[in-house]
Design a protein around this motif. Sequence first.
Motif, PDB file in Angstrom:
ATOM      1  N   ALA A 193      36.645 -25.697  13.907  1.00 43.37           N
ATOM      2  CA  ALA A 193      37.902 -25.308  13.262  1.00 43.37           C
ATOM      3  C   ALA A 193      37.849 -25.544  11.755  1.00 43.37           C
ATOM      4  O   ALA A 193      37.166 -26.455  11.278  1.00 43.37           O
ATOM      5  N   TRP A 194      38.565 -24.705  11.012  1.00 42.45           N
ATOM      6  CA  TRP A 194      38.677 -24.902   9.570  1.00 42.45           C
ATOM      7  C   TRP A 194      39.451 -26.186   9.298  1.00 42.45           C
ATOM      8  O   TRP A 194      40.386 -26.526  10.013  1.00 42.45           O
ATOM      9  N   ARG A 195      39.037 -26.903   8.251  1.00 34.87           N
ATOM     10  CA  ARG A 195      39.733 -28.110   7.823  1.00 34.87           C
ATOM     11  C   ARG A 195      39.626 -28.207   6.313  1.00 34.87           C
ATOM     12  O   ARG A 195      38.811 -27.522   5.704  1.00 34.87           O
ATOM     13  N   GLY A 227      39.838 -30.519  -1.375  1.00 35.60           N
ATOM     14  CA  GLY A 227      40.888 -29.522  -1.146  1.00 35.60           C
ATOM     15  C   GLY A 227      40.357 -28.167  -0.728  1.00 35.60           C
ATOM     16  O   GLY A 227      41.127 -27.216  -0.585  1.00 35.60           O
ATOM     17  N   SER A 228      39.045 -28.045  -0.521  1.00 34.00           N
ATOM     18  CA  SER A 228      38.447 -26.770  -0.101  1.00 34.00           C
ATOM     19  C   SER A 228      38.448 -26.664   1.419  1.00 34.00           C
ATOM     20  O   SER A 228      38.324 -27.671   2.120  1.00 34.00           O
ATOM     21  N   ARG A 229      38.557 -25.427   1.912  1.00 31.12           N
ATOM     22  CA  ARG A 229      38.442 -25.209   3.354  1.00 31.12           C
ATOM     23  C   ARG A 229      36.978 -25.221   3.748  1.00 31.12           C
ATOM     24  O   ARG A 229      36.132 -24.635   3.081  1.00 31.12           O
ATOM     25  N   GLY A 260      28.789 -25.468  10.244  1.00 26.36           N
ATOM     26  CA  GLY A 260      27.945 -24.285  10.297  1.00 26.36           C
ATOM     27  C   GLY A 260      28.235 -23.232   9.251  1.00 26.36           C
ATOM     28  O   GLY A 260      27.716 -22.120   9.329  1.00 26.36           O
ATOM     29  N   GLU A 261      29.021 -23.562   8.245  1.00 24.98           N
ATOM     30  CA  GLU A 261      29.391 -22.506   7.300  1.00 24.98           C
ATOM     31  C   GLU A 261      28.214 -22.011   6.473  1.00 24.98           C
ATOM     32  O   GLU A 261      28.204 -20.863   6.048  1.00 24.98           O
TER      33      GLU A 261
END
Length: 119
Positions: free
Chosen positions: A93-95, A100-102, A106-107
């Motif tokens: 999930a995005w966090r 402050g960056s999403r 695995g990005e």
Amino acid sequence: EDVLWSFRESVDPSGKDPFMLTLLKVGKLAVVLGDILFVHGGFHEAAVEQVPMRGGCQRRDSEGNFLGDIKQWVEDLNAWKDAQLDEFIQNPAWRQDSNGSRTRGGEDLILYGTPGYPD
């Protein structure tokens, strides 16, 4: 909306049928068969012998041929892909990170092969 849901479900580690995640786990970014290199999609010349976040070697002889071990590079590249998938499975999930960056697990694999990556 149904299409979006099906895409998300296909890679959701806790989903009922994460078939695409399973396919990614058994897949390879590159394979050497005999003296032929097969890659998923394609890559630019600067990516040869590079493993994201680890660097690599770009030694060449006077004719421009790579001097490194292409089989070792392929093994390292696929191991990096596996580590990225493990990271995604742990954090799908995005966090928001401390800057402050999403972000999510695995990005770097998601970005791999896109124009400008790595810069």
